[in-house]
Design an enzyme around this catalytic site. Structure first.
Site, short mmCIF file in Angstrom:
data_model
loop_
_atom_site.label_atom_id
_atom_site.label_comp_id
_atom_site.label_asym_id
_atom_site.label_seq_id
_atom_site.Cartn_x
_atom_site.Cartn_y
_atom_site.Cartn_z
N TRP A 360 38.49 21.66 4.38
CA TRP A 360 38.59 20.25 4.44
C TRP A 360 39.44 19.91 5.47
O TRP A 360 39.60 18.50 5.75
CB TRP A 360 38.94 19.72 3.15
N GLU A 487 46.18 24.12 -5.04
CA GLU A 487 45.51 25.40 -5.23
C GLU A 487 46.25 25.91 -6.39
O GLU A 487 45.87 27.27 -6.69
CB GLU A 487 45.36 26.34 -4.15
N LYS A 591 51.29 23.59 -5.40
CA LYS A 591 51.42 24.22 -4.01
C LYS A 591 51.32 23.09 -2.76
O LYS A 591 52.10 23.28 -1.90
CB LYS A 591 50.14 25.05 -3.83
N GLN A 592 50.62 21.97 -2.93
CA GLN A 592 50.48 20.99 -1.88
C GLN A 592 50.14 20.00 -2.30
O GLN A 592 49.37 19.79 -3.42
CB GLN A 592 49.55 21.66 -0.87
C1 BGC Z 1 45.36 25.64 1.74
C2 BGC Z 1 44.00 24.70 1.80
C3 BGC Z 1 43.77 24.75 3.39
C4 BGC Z 1 43.82 26.09 3.85
C5 BGC Z 1 43.27 25.97 5.34
C6 BGC Z 1 45.18 26.60 2.26
O1 BGC Z 1 46.57 27.28 2.10
O2 BGC Z 1 45.74 25.35 0.46
O3 BGC Z 1 43.95 23.37 1.39
O4 BGC Z 1 42.45 23.88 3.45
O5 BGC Z 1 44.78 26.73 3.54
O6 BGC Z 1 44.19 25.45 6.07
#
Ligand code: BGC
Length: 782
Positions: A360, A487, A591-592
Site C-alpha cells: 500500500w 500491524e 506499531k505505526q
Molecule cells: C509496514 C507496512 C509496510 C511495509 C513495507 C511494514 O513494516 O508495517 O505498513 O507496507 O513495511 O514498507
C-alpha cells in the site's frame, strides 16, 4: 560534513569516505533508477561490494512459499526480485595492478549524487601499491528519457608518467550475491537464477540473453562502447554464457587520458523470444549511441529541470533537511518516473529488501507525491493496479468474497504474503487503491482514465467491501475481522481507518458510476447496487469511546491492557523481533499510525477537538517500529498545533535513510518514508487537504524554519506556495487561475502573487510518547 559522512549541500549528496562498512549503505543511497531499471551504487571495479544489484521492474523469480503448517487460501507461490546481468562493471589495471580501493592509497576520493543532472559522479586519485598514481573519474546515469538505457563515462588519467592501462568492461550474469532470504529453500531457488540462452559479441558490442527457471521470464542485456585515446589501442571482445567482456589495452602518456563511454541496453519479457529481445536491446543501444553521452546528459537534465519546476521544496533554516528533502524527492521520482504500468516497489529499484514487493506504500505515500507533481506517472502506476484486477478478483473469489482483493505484497499482482493476519487480512489496501484513484481523478480530471481504468477499480473495490461487511441488527455497516495499518493489532472489528476509507471508496464508486453510465453497465452495475453502496457508506460503523472521548482504533481497543513501556528495554525495539505477536495483538501498543492516519486522510470525519484528543492518546502508545509512521504523525501533529513535534517527525521521515534510522538501508531505501517527507512539507506545514474535490491549505511553520516553499500541479495549473512565519504567498506559475482555501477562507491563485496572513495558533497541551520512543529533538543545521 555531517557525522554520517555526507557533505551538506542543497542540490547534491557527496560522500568522501571509503569506510567499507558504510559502503553497503551508500550502495542503496547512490542507487540510480528510472523506475524501469535500477542499479545500485557499487563501484565500477566490482569490488569491494556488498550487494551490487541491477534490477528490472517486474522481473522476478518464483518459488514455493514455505509453510510449516498450510491452510486454505494461503498463497502458494512467492516472488523475489532477481539481480539481473550487471553491466556497470569496468575493471582497470594500471601497469598490471588491478585498481582496488582496499589496496594502495586513495589520495582523493569522493562520490556525488547530483539531483539536477540525475547522475552519480566519482573522482578518485589512486596510488597503486607500487606507487603509480592515476586519476579516475566516472559519471553514470539511468536515462529518464530512454528508459532501457544506462550510460557510464569512465576516464583515466596518469599522474606521474606514461602508463599502460587495461580496461575490462563486463556484462556479468549470476553474480555471486548474499541471499536476502532467511529460508534456505528460497535461497537455493535464487542462487544462479539466470539460465543462459544466447551470447554474442562483435566489435565493441556484446549481448547476453538469459531466462529464469520458474517464472519463465527472459532478459537481454547489451553493451557497446566508445573509446577515445590519443594512441594505439588494442581491443578484444568475447562472450560466453554468463560473461561478456571487452578488453582494451593502451599506453597513455602523461597529460593525456583514456575515455570510455559504455552504453547499456536492457529489455525483458514474459513472451518475446530471445532474438526479439536481442533486437530490442540492439535498438536501445542504437538510440543511445545516436544521442551520445552529451546528449543523454542534456536530456537527463531537461527531464529533471522540468520535474523540479513542478515539485521542488525549499526549506530555509535547516540546511541538512533541505538536502534530505531533495534527496527524498529525487529517489521518489527515480522510483516512479518510468515504471509505466509496472508496480512501484517499497524499496523502488534500490535493493532486494521486501523481495522487491509493492505494498500500500505505493498508493498511500508515493502516489500523492506523483499525483501533484508528475500526474502521468501516478496514472501509470494506477494502470498497473488495473492490469492486475483479474488476479485480484480471482483472489477475492478464492476467499469467498466478491469484487477484487488486491494483494498485500506482490510483484506481478498475485498475493505473496505468507502471513495472513498482516497480509491477506489487511484488506484496507483496496480502499487505499480507491483513494489514490479518487485523488488522481480529482487532481487531473482525466476522463480517459476514469473510463478505461478508474471505474472498474472503484466498482470492484466497492464490491469487496459489500461482501466483506454486513449490516448488523441496528442497521450499522460493520467490517469485522480485518487488519488496519497498525500491524501490532490484527484481525479486528471495525478498524476506523479501514471503515472510513471503505466509506469513501463506496461513495467515490457511486459518483463515478453515475458519471460513467455505459462503463458501469458493462460492469453489471445496477442502480440498486449503487444505492446499496451509498446505504452502507451512510451506516458505516465508526467506534467511539465516550468515556475517554477518543476513537478506539478498532472496536474495544481502548479497553485492552496497556503495554509496559517502562519495562521494555531500548534494544527490544522493533518489538516484533522480541515479543510474540499474540501479546502485541492483545495490548494497546501501536506499531505505526493507524487512527492518526485516518484523521489525516479522512480529516473530514473528525472534529478539531477529537483530533487533538486522539493525537494525544495515540502519541502515548505509538512506537514507530515502521518507517511509515513518522509522516502521518507529523501531519496530524502539525494540524493540532504541535509544530515542534511535527518538525522532529519531518526530520525522521526525511532522514530515515541518510541516517539509517532502521539499520537496514543496505537492503534498499524506504521509498514511502522519503515520499512522506514531501507529504509532511506540503500536507503538514502547508496544511494541504484535498477532500471531496476541494483543495485547501492551512500553512504554518515550525519555529525552527524561517521559510518553506513548495510547488504543485492541480488540474493542469502549476502554482507555488511560499510560507514564512507570518504569511503565505500563493502564485500561479502556469495554467488557469485556481480557487482554493487558505485557513478556511476562499482565495483565487492567479498570476499576481496573493499574500495571506497566517492566523495565530492556540498553544495545545503537550503530548508525550512511550518511554524511550520520543523522536530525536531536531537541532537545525546551517
Ligand atoms: C509496514 C507496512 C509496510 C511495509 C513495507 C511494514 O513494516 O508495517 O505498513 O507496507 O513495511 O514498507
Amino acid at each position: 560534513m555531517n557525522e554520517h559522512g555526507f557533505q551538506v549541500a542543497p542540490w547534491d549528496l557527496r560522500w568522501n569516505s571509503l569506510d567499507l562498512p558504510a559502503l553497503e549503505q551508500t550502495e542503496s543511497i547512490f542507487a540510480l533508477s528510472n523506475g524501469h531499471i535500477g542499479i545500485r551504487g557499487s563501484l565500477e571495479e566490482g569490488e569491494p561490494t556488498v550487494l551490487p544489484g541491477t534490477y528490472l521492474n517486474g522481473f522476478y523469480e518464483q518459488h514455493q512459499l514455505p509453510y510449516a503448517e498450510g491452510g486454505y487460501g494461503y498463497p502458494e507461490d512467492g516472488q523475489t526480485v532477481v539481480n539481473v546481468t550487471d553491466g556497470k562493471i569496468i575493471r582497470l589495471l594500471v601497469q598490471d595492478e588491478p585498481l582496488d580501493m582496499r589496496y594502495g592509497r586513495a589520495l582523493e576520493h569522493h562520490r556525488t549524487l547530483d539531483f539536477r543532472s540525475g547522475t552519480l559522479r566519482r573522482d578518485t586519485v589512486w596510488e597503486s601499491p607500487t606507487g603509480r598514481r592515476v586519476r579516475v573519474r566516472s559519471e553514470r546515469l539511468v536515462s529518464f528519457t530512454q528508459r532501457s538505457v544506462v550510460a557510464i563515462r569512465y576516464e583515466v588519467e596518469p599522474l606521474d608518467g606514461n602508463v599502460q592501462l587495461v580496461v575490462q568492461s563486463d556484462l556479468l550474469a549470476n553474480e555471486p550475491i548474499e541471499s536476502a532470504s532467511k529460508d534456505p529453500r528460497v535461497a537455493a531457488t535464487l542462487k544462479d537464477p539466470l539460465v543462459s540462452e544466447d551470447a554474442f559479441a562483435e566489435g565493441m558490442r556484446a549481448v547476453l540473453v538469459h531466462g529464469t527457471r520458474h517464472s519463465k521470464l527472459r532478459v537481454a542485456a547489451a553493451m557497446d562502447h566508445e573509446l577515445t585515446t590519443d594512441d594505439g589501442l588494442r581491443t578484444e571482445i568475447h562472450a560466453e554464457e554468463d560473461l561478456a567482456r571487452l578488453t582494451a589495452a593502451v599506453d597513455v602518456p602523461l597529460g593525456s587520458r583514456l575515455r570510455v563511454v559504455k552504453y547499456l541496453g536492457y529489455g525483458w519479457s514474459a513472451r518475446r523470444s530471445a532474438p526479439a529481445l536481442r533486437a530490442q536491446v540492439d535498438a536501445a543501444l542504437a538510440g543511445a549511441i545516436q544521442t551520445g553521452w552529451d546528449g543523454l546528459l542534456a536530456e537527463q537534465r531537461r527531464f529533471l529541470d522540468d520535474f523540479w519546476d513542478s515539485a521542488d521544496i525549499v526549506v530555509e533554516g535547516d540546511a541538512e533537511l533541505q538536502q534530505a528533502v531533495r534527496f527524498a524527492l529525487f529517489h521518489v521520482v527515480q522510483a516512479g518516473a518510468r515504471g509505466e504500468s509496472r508496480a512501484i516497489p517499497a524499496k523502488g529499484l534500490t535493493g532486494p529488501g521486501y523481495d522487491g514487493h509493492s505494498f500500500w506504500d505505493t498508493e498511500t505515500f508515493v502516489l500523492p507525491v506523483l499525483t501533484y507533481t508528475m500526474p502521468e506517472s501516478a496514472r501509470d502506476a494506477l494502470r498497473w493496479r488495473h492490469s492486475t484486477v483479474d488476479k485480484a478478483k480471482e483472489r477475492a473469489a478464492a476467499l469467498g468474497l466478491g469484487g477484487a482483493a488486491f494483494p498485500w505484497r506482490s510483484i506481478n499482482g498475485a498475493e505473496c504474503s505468507a502471513y495472513w493476519p498482516a497480509g491477506t487480512a489487511a484488506f484496507h489496501v483496496a480502499a487505499d487503491v480507491a483513494d489514490a484513484v479518487g485523488r488522481y481523478l480529482g487532481a487531473t480530471g482525466d476522463e480517459d482514465f476514469e473510463r478505461e481504468s478508474a471505474t472498474e477499480l472503484l466498482v470492484e473495490t466497492a464490491r469487496l467491501w459489500m461482501s466483506l461487511g454486513h449490516h448488523d441488527l441496528h442497521g450499522g455497516f460493520r467490517i469485522d475481522g480485518v487488519t488496519g495499518p497498525d500491524e501490532y493489532s490484527a484481525v479486528v472489528d471495525n478498524n476506523v481507518y479501514t471503515n472510513l476509507m471503505a466509506q469513501r471508496n463506496l461513495r467515490e464508486a457511486a459518483t463515478v458510476c453515475r458519471r460513467q453510465r455505459e462503463v458501469a453497465a458493462e460492469l453489471g452495475v445496477s442502480d440498486e447496487e449503487v444505492d446499496s453502496w451509498l446505504a452502507a457508506a451512510e451506516k458505516m460503523v465508526v467506534p467511539y469511546d465516550p468515556v475517554l472521548e477518543v476513537h478506539p482504533q478498532s472496536e474495544r481497543f481502548t479497553e485492552h491492557a496497556e503495554w509496559d513501556f517502562e519495562g521494555t528495554p531500548a534494544e527490544h525495539y522493533p518489538l516484533l523481533l522480541h515479543y510474540p505477536y499474540f501479546d502485541l495483538y492483545r495490548k494497546q501498543v501501536v506499531k505505526q499510525a493507524d487512527l492518526v492516519f485516518a484523521m489525516y486522510l479522512r480529516g473530514d470525519a473528525f472534529t478539531p477537538e477529537q483530533k487533538a484528543r486522539n493525537v494525544a492518546y495515540y502519541e502515548e502508545r505509538t512506537v514507530r517500529d515502521s518507517s511509515l509512521s513518522a509522516c502521518p504523525q507529523a501531519v496530524m501533529a502539525a494540524e493540532v498545533g504541535h509544530l515542534d513535534l511535527a518538525y522532529d517527525y519531518f526530520a525522521e521521515a526525511a532522514l530515515t535513510d541518510l541516517h539509517d534510522l532502521h539499520h537496514n538501508v543496505r537492503n534498499g531505501l524506504h521509498i514511502a518514508s522519503l515520499a512522506g517527507a514531501w507529504i509532511v512539507a506540503v500536507a503538514g506545514f502547508g496544511g494541504m487537504r484535498d477532500h471531496d474535490r476541494s483543495l485547501g491549505f492551512a500553512p504554518r511553520l515550525p519555529p525552527a524554519l524561517s521559510r518553506l516553499a513548495f510547488r504543485m500541479v492541480y488540474r493542469g495549473s502549476r502554482f507555488a506556495v511560499d510560507v514564512s512565519r507570518t504569511e503565505a504567498t500563493y502564485s500561479l506559475l502556469s495554467g488557469d487561475p485556481l480557487t482554493v482555501t487558505h485557513h478556511g477562507e476562499e482565495i483565487t491563485i492567479a498570476e499576481d502573487p496573493l499574500r495571506m496572513k497566517i492566523p495565530p495558533l492556540a498553544e495545545p497541551e503537550p503530548v508525550r510518547q512511550p518511554a524511550g520512543r520520543a523522536p530525536v529533538r531536531r537541532r537545525p543545521t546551517e
